[in-house]
Write a protein that holds these residues in place. Structure first.
Motif, PDB file in Angstrom:
ATOM      1  N   GLU A  35       0.837  -1.199   0.000  1.00 13.83           N
ATOM      2  CA  GLU A  35       0.000   0.000   0.000  1.00 13.83           C
ATOM      3  C   GLU A  35       0.871   1.249   0.000  1.00 13.83           C
ATOM      4  O   GLU A  35       1.912   1.292   0.658  1.00 13.83           O
ATOM      5  N   ASN A  38       3.280   3.596  -5.752  1.00 10.51           N
ATOM      6  CA  ASN A  38       2.646   3.687  -7.064  1.00 10.51           C
ATOM      7  C   ASN A  38       3.683   4.008  -8.136  1.00 10.51           C
ATOM      8  O   ASN A  38       4.884   4.107  -7.846  1.00 10.51           O
ATOM      9  N   ASP A  39       3.236   4.183  -9.352  1.00  9.43           N
ATOM     10  CA  ASP A  39       4.150   4.381 -10.483  1.00  9.43           C
ATOM     11  C   ASP A  39       4.915   5.703 -10.437  1.00  9.43           C
ATOM     12  O   ASP A  39       5.844   5.905 -11.229  1.00  9.43           O
ATOM     13  N   ARG A  59       0.118  -5.978  -6.003  1.00  9.55           N
ATOM     14  CA  ARG A  59      -0.029  -4.521  -6.081  1.00  9.55           C
ATOM     15  C   ARG A  59       1.312  -3.801  -6.191  1.00  9.55           C
ATOM     16  O   ARG A  59       1.399  -2.596  -5.926  1.00  9.55           O
ATOM     17  N   PRO A  61       3.949  -1.688  -7.930  1.00  9.62           N
ATOM     18  CA  PRO A  61       3.875  -0.785  -9.084  1.00  9.62           C
ATOM     19  C   PRO A  61       5.010  -1.050 -10.072  1.00  9.62           C
ATOM     20  O   PRO A  61       5.955  -1.790  -9.774  1.00  9.62           O
TER      21      PRO A  61
END
Length: 249
Positions: A35, A38-39, A59, A61
């Motif tokens: 969590e 991200n990218d 999940r 990235p």
């Protein structure tokens, strides 16, 4: 601390795209999922998520620049095919202390073409017969397994290598500082030659002055002798004249 909060803490007011290293060890993964990543962490080269109760990499990235990934002491048992898709340039992967049991799980790492070092220490797979030979045969791109190559040579520590390089650079700098600059010795020799020439010329001048003084002394002595001789001759002439006068009388 949850992973999201840990990430915010580690950012230290930096933008995600400015971060190249991220250490999230010992935080908590909710439901075993990643969590907060991200990218936007596109410059990330080193990521550590050790002991975070991670069970799934679904999940993860896209991190194209990621070279080193630490996932030790988690509960990962499969799903490793995600790594080749999301982190295609990995060179180092640590999966020690996870729930990996068989070769078919590790087979998914064949697509990590740049992978050089893999750690499966304390995983159940290490109990398999011919474990090392099987892994090296399955993943022919790797050089080191659990810290050793096929000939049982230990993998170099990247930090130690960096320190050694740093020490060599410092030694080179010290040698440069301690050693005389180029041309320095030649200048010293030239200066010594000049000093000798000056000293020689001074000695020569002193000898000439001494010789002149000696000549002056000799000249003065000869003049005194001549004066004395003239005085004696004068006295003799006086006595002769007196004697002649007495005879006339």
């Amino acid at each position: 601390m949850e992973m999201k909060k840990k990430i915010n803490l580690e950012l230290k007011n930096r933008a995600p795209e400015e971060v190249t290293e991220l250490v999230l060890d010992n935080c908590l993964c909710v439901n075993g999922e990643i969590e907060g990543l991200n990218d936007t962490f596109k410059e990330l080269e080193f990521l550590s998520m050790a002991n975070v109760e991670l069970s799934s990499l679904a999940r993860l990235p896209s991190l194209n620049k990621l070279r080193k990934l630490e996932l030790s002491d988690n509960i990962i048992s499969g799903g490793l095919e995600v790594l080749a898709e999301k982190c295609p340039n990995l060179t180092y992967l640590n999966l020690s202390g996870n729930k990996i049991k068989d070769l078919s799980t590790v087979e998914a790492l064949q697509n990590l073409k740049n992978l050089k070092s893999l750690d499966l220490f304390n995983c159940e797979i290490t109990n398999l017969e011919d474990y090392r030979e099987s892994i090296f045969e399955l993943l022919q791109q790797i050089t080191y397994l659990d810290g050793f190559d096929q000939d049982d040579n230990e993998a170099p520590d990247s930090e130690e290598e960096d320190e050694e390089d740093g020490d060599e650079d410092e030694e080179d700098e010290e040698e440069d500082e301690a050693g005389p600059p180029e041309g320095y010795e030649e200048e010293e020799e030239d200066d010594e030659d000049e000093d000798e020439d000056e000293a020689g010329s001074e000695v020569g001048e002193g000898e000439e002055e001494d010789e002149e003084d000696d000549d002056d002394y000799v000249d003065e002595g000869e003049e005194e002798e001549e004066e004395e001789e003239e005085g004696l001759r004068g006295e003799k002439r006086k006595r002769d004249a007196e004697d002649d006068g007495e005879e006339d009388d």
